[in-house]
Enzyme design. Structure first.
Site, PDB file in Angstrom:
ATOM      1  N   TYR A 205       2.210 -39.319  57.554  1.00  0.00           N
ATOM      2  CA  TYR A 205       1.503 -39.117  56.251  1.00  0.00           C
ATOM      3  C   TYR A 205       1.105 -37.785  55.917  1.00  0.00           C
ATOM      4  CZ  TYR A 205      -1.890 -40.635  52.828  1.00  0.00           C
ATOM      5  OH  TYR A 205      -2.711 -40.671  51.849  1.00  0.00           O
TER       6      TYR A 205
ATOM      7  N   ASP B 289       1.371 -30.041  59.306  1.00  0.00           N
ATOM      8  CA  ASP B 289       0.446 -30.780  58.761  1.00  0.00           C
ATOM      9  C   ASP B 289      -0.415 -31.157  59.692  1.00  0.00           C
ATOM     10  OD1 ASP B 289      -1.351 -32.646  57.542  1.00  0.00           O
ATOM     11  OD2 ASP B 289       0.088 -33.795  56.949  1.00  0.00           O
TER      12      ASP B 289
ATOM     13  N   LYS C  22     -10.004 -32.848  56.890  1.00  0.00           N
ATOM     14  CA  LYS C  22     -10.833 -33.453  57.912  1.00  0.00           C
ATOM     15  C   LYS C  22     -11.602 -32.673  58.785  1.00  0.00           C
ATOM     16  CE  LYS C  22      -7.780 -37.309  57.722  1.00  0.00           C
ATOM     17  NZ  LYS C  22      -6.356 -37.491  57.572  1.00  0.00           N
TER      18      LYS C  22
END
Ligand SMILES: *Cc1c(COP(=O)(O)O)cnc(C)c1O
Length: 429
Positions: free
Chosen positions: A144, A239, A267
């Site tokens: 994702y 990522d 995050k």
């Protein structure tokens, strides 16, 4: 446990917010039931609107590496707020966090801040395309990278949970430039690269996958990707929105000793405020506007409150020499405890773990890619999720999510969690 007030709040929310939530995976659709509304959180615990306390293994889906309401972050935000909340002008704190991030992460000279992991990945790919002057990208099934169009092709967790591997609204034109590979399968990548000679701008991946449960890269997977990229003028994009500042100070580049060309963050880097970032060496970053012609912008990018939170967070991580060792030990302890219980009751399972990321797959075979992750027993997971919840343990409401271990967890919390696992699986036999 009673969820009276949460249920009422959810009903109200659903009238004015699609599905009652502002991000789909919060809705409990994969596991059934109604979502719990958070009221507050402190350290390892989250408290809901009905006064229930949970040991939290979601931790805002990753940011709360050091626990909820972490004092240095809270104080930094309060102090900054008093000076104004946004200016649309450069501020000193942006340079401070950028210098710190660049000093912690290998192979990056410059970093640009955005407002989410989605934006970071989307911008990284645009930059890779602008830099290489090529259009196609390779992504891996089950990884994702946020919800921008190019990535909504077999996108793991949320997207998979809701049963649409390719979202309506993503055009054929966009989808055709995203080539899909199998995670941990280097021959598959080689074949795709060979079939698209001189057309691939970048390979983007989660260097440790976390959005199909936790899946570590096989032995030489990352270094072989590096070799392929070097041979074909392809940029390697890590990522690290989930893994950055979580698995090591320098993320997976440091952990696995493999250099990426562009790294995406989110995050943890925002300490719980909306922050993303992407970074690379000068040669690449200098292609970005206003230095170069690849456009990228944001009204609230580098927002002072968000930067203050992130700076406090990264400072704490940088100054704590034992942090990653502690996190690793706590996660290993949980791993061992859960393994013992699951084996004792003969429950088919696979546990994957890297540092402070761990997931229990109710699957027979090793979980190494999306296909093997999808073979897990979802009915079993649903029952496990609700069982754990009623024991006061909050794990992600999807079998395709990782548990995030926070440093705020005590060994007593971990023992409580392992005991809860035992109660739950006991009831199955
Ligand atoms: C969460 C996540 C994103 C998206 O970040 P948002 O802040 O939710 O937009 C991208 N990549 C990975 C690996 C993630 O875990």
């Amino acid at each position: 446990m009673l969820y009276k007030r949460s249920s009422a709040l959810f009903k109200d929310a659903a009238q004015v917010i699609p599905g009652g939530v502002n991000s789909p995976v919060r809705a409990f659709k994969a596991v059934g039931g109604t979502p719990i509304f958070a009221k507050s959180a402190k350290g390892a615990y989250v408290f809901d609107e009905d006064g229930n306390r949970f040991i939290d293994y979601i931790n805002s889906w990753g940011p709360m590496l050091l626990g909820h309401a972490y004092a240095p972050v809270v104080n930094a935000v309060i102090e900054k707020t008093k000076q104004g909340t946004s200016f649309g002008m450069p501020t000193e704190i942006e340079t401070q966090i950028a210098e710190l991030a660049v000093s912690m992460v290998p192979n990056i000279d410059k970093i640009r801040f955005v407002n989410s992991g989605t934006e970071a990945c989307m911008s990284a790919v645009r930059l890779a395309r602008g830099f290489t002057k090529k259009d196609k990208i390779i992504k891996f099934a089950g990884c994702y990278h946020g919800h921008s169009d190019a990535f909504l092709i077999q996108a793991g967790s949320g997207a998979v949970t809701f049963g649409s591997p390719n979202s309506p609204g993503v055009t054929q034109g966009t989808a055709k430039d995203t080539l899909l590979a199998r995670y941990n399968d280097i021959d598959n990548v080689k074949a795709i690269v060979a079939a698209n000679k001189n057309e691939i701008a970048c390979i983007i991946l989660e260097p440790v996958a976390g959005n199909m449960g936790c899946i570590p890269p096989k032995n030489d997977f990352l270094s072989e990707l590096r070799t392929i990229c070097d041979a074909h003028n392809i940029l390697l994009v890590f990522d690290e929105v989930m893994t950055g500042f979580r698995l090591a100070k320098g993320g997976c580049q440091e952990l696995y000793g493999v250099a990426a060309d562009i790294v995406c963050f989110g995050k943890v880097i925002g300490g719980g405020l909306p922050v993303g970032a992407f970074a690379a060496r000068d040669e690449i970053m200098n292609h970005l506007a206003p230095l170069g012609s690849v456009y990228q912008a944001g009204t609230l990018s580098g927002n002072p409150l968000a930067m203050a939170a992130g700076y406090a967070m990264l400072t704490s991580i940088n100054n704590d020499v034992d942090l990653f060792k502690r996190l690793d030990e706590k996660t290993a302890y949980l791993h061992n405890g859960c393994s013992k219980v699951l084996m004792k009751y003969n429950i088919t399972h696979t546990i994957n773990r890297v540092g402070s990321m761990i997931s229990i797959h109710f699957a027979e075979d090793d979980v190494v890619d999306f296909e093997t992750a999808a073979q897990g027993n979802n009915d079993r997971f649903k029952s496990f999720f609700h069982g754990m919840l009623s024991e006061g343990i909050y794990i992600a409401p999807s079998a395709f999510e990782t548990w995030f271990i926070t440093d705020a967890l005590s060994y007593k919390d971990l023992d409580e969690t392992i005991a809860a696992v035992e109660h739950v699986v006991q009831s199955w036999t």
